[in-house]
Write a protein that holds these residues in place. Structure first.
Motif, short mmCIF file in Angstrom:
data_model
loop_
_atom_site.label_atom_id
_atom_site.label_comp_id
_atom_site.label_asym_id
_atom_site.label_seq_id
_atom_site.Cartn_x
_atom_site.Cartn_y
_atom_site.Cartn_z
N LEU A 174 30.00 36.85 29.09
CA LEU A 174 30.41 37.40 30.38
C LEU A 174 31.86 37.08 30.69
O LEU A 174 32.60 37.92 31.23
N ARG A 175 32.30 35.88 30.37
CA ARG A 175 33.71 35.52 30.60
C ARG A 175 34.63 36.41 29.77
O ARG A 175 35.70 36.82 30.24
N ASP A 176 34.23 36.68 28.54
CA ASP A 176 35.05 37.54 27.69
C ASP A 176 35.14 38.95 28.26
O ASP A 176 36.22 39.55 28.30
N ARG A 177 34.01 39.49 28.73
CA ARG A 177 34.04 40.83 29.32
C ARG A 177 34.90 40.87 30.58
O ARG A 177 35.66 41.83 30.81
N LEU A 178 34.79 39.84 31.40
CA LEU A 178 35.58 39.81 32.63
C LEU A 178 37.07 39.63 32.36
O LEU A 178 37.91 40.14 33.10
#
Length: 427
Positions: A174-178
């Motif tokens: 999720l951090r990577d996508r954000l």
């Protein structure tokens, strides 16, 4: 493990004041949060503690009182207005035999219900997983034995370790996508900077009427509801201010006291729009008797996200519902205030003028004579909405009455090779 509360659940509210009684506005706000999540409030209990109890946060006597009220009201959920540690939440559930959710978990649930866009859902899921990660400790005590026996021997892994690994993996994803979303937003911001379009962000306490004001200013039709966190995903619209000036108006999520740190971290891409804005419209509910306290809470969140230094314009909304002497008191204040009603339209024209003055700064106005060969320049002036009138001459030339920001005039002069005295009767 804790489940999110379902819509329509019977909830008993536990209000805990630390070193002081619970204030009425805090009690009302927590009740509104519970109702916004879809809970049906069937009872409330208040408590006061000098400091949190390590086991239950409240004392054992208060736990017995809450248990009795939960049985009496047939409550299916206990909502606590303070953030609880994982162990305290688990101990309360075991003692009360009812699911327990703290303030942070309740706000996360509301955000999960409100998220509509892909980015919003990513942000809420990240905040939920980071909140859940701290709740995994001893959450699977009945499954904490390593696998063994015929066909199950191997390196061995407890259920707790498995959950930790899965949650950590999901958080990294999720951090990577954000981060990719944030890079896309950064590209959009740079495009706006190259186009010389300023951003004005609406900020304020939740339910202060930001979305209604946004609709009234920008002519948008966003859904505005009388509930906490009705708007979660940011929306951007162009706002013409006259005189060749236009800005991008951004409607942002409402703030609330003690906003969970997981949400502040997860929403950093969205909140960057607030930090990078040229001007913040701090919308304050003039009809709220606790508006001064709400104002301080918002300023605290702005400082936390690094937006405290962004210029602000305080806008008192809902003056049509404010006490009669409210506007008179503001008129006598040393710092100018703007009183508006997004519903009736009162004060909106003056607010637009104030935004234009703060964003555009100095202006250049007068008459500009153009030859027939300067049609491209004429088209640019019309595109910028800088033309107030036009007079056509017999030789094909024209005289334009123009009004534009001084910065834009300097840009135009450099690009088109205009002299300083091209505009007559400058002001």
């Amino acid at each position: 493990m804790l489940d999110r509360p379902r819509s329509g659940e019977r909830a008993l509210l536990l209000h805990i004041g630390l070193a002081r009684p619970c204030f009425d506005d805090e009690v009302q706000e927590f009740r509104a949060l519970a109702e916004s999540a879809g809970a049906r409030v069937v009872g409330e209990v208040q408590a006061r503690r000098d400091r949190p109890d390590p086991k239950y946060f409240v004392g054992s006597g208060k736990v017995e009182e809450v248990a009795a009220r939960a049985t009496e009201t047939q409550a299916e959920l206990i909502l606590v207005n303070q953030p609880l540690r994982a162990g305290q939440e688990r101990n309360l559930e075991q003692a009360l035999k009812v699911r327990v959710l703290d303030r942070n978990g309740l706000i996360l649930d509301i955000f999960a219900q409100r998220a509509a866009t892909f980015e919003g859902k990513l942000q809420v899921e990240l905040a939920q997983h980071e909140h859940l990660a701290s709740r995994l400790v001893r959450g699977w005590t009945h499954l904490e034995r390593q696998k063994g026996g015929i066909g199950l021997r191997g390196p061995g892994e407890t259920q707790l370790e498995t959950d930790r690994r899965l949650v950590s993996r999901r958080i990294r994803y999720l951090r990577d996508r954000l981060e990719r979303v944030e890079r896309q937003r950064e590209v959009s911001r740079k495009e706006r900077q190259r186009a010389d379009v300023s951003t004005v962000a609406l900020v304020g306490y939740t339910n202060a009427g930001k979305t209604t004001l946004f609709n009234a200013l920008a002519g948008a039709n966003l859904v505005a509801k009388d509930q906490l966190f009705a708007t979660l995903d940011p929306t951007v619209r162009r706002l013409p201010l006259g005189g060749g000036t236009q800005v991008l108006l951004v409607d942002t999520v409402g703030f609330v006291r003690d906003l969970p740190h997981e949400l502040v971290a997860a929403f950093r891409a969205t909140l960057t729009e607030t930090r990078e804005a040229a001007l913040l419209l701090h919308v304050i509910d003039a009809s709220d008797p606790h508006h001064e306290d709400r104002q301080r809470q918002v300023e605290g969140v702005l400082e936390e996200i690094g937006a405290a230094e962004v210029p602000q314009l305080r806008v008192y909304n809902k003056v049509d519902r404010a006490p009669p002497d409210f506007v008179r008191e503001l008129d006598g204040a040393a710092t100018p205030k703007h009183c508006v009603s997004a519903v009736t339209g009162e004060g909106l024209a003056a607010l637009k003028d104030a935004i234009r003055e703060r964003v555009a700064g100095a202006r250049v106005a007068g008459e500009l004579r153009l030859t027939p060969g300067q049609s491209r320049l004429r088209a640019r002036l019309f595109d910028w909405q800088a033309v107030r009138g036009e007079t056509l001459e017999d030789d094909g030339s024209c005289t334009l009455a123009v009004d534009m920001p001084a910065q834009r005039w300097r840009q135009l002069s450099e690009e088109e090779g205009l002299s300083a005295d091209s505009i007559r009767q400058k002001v």
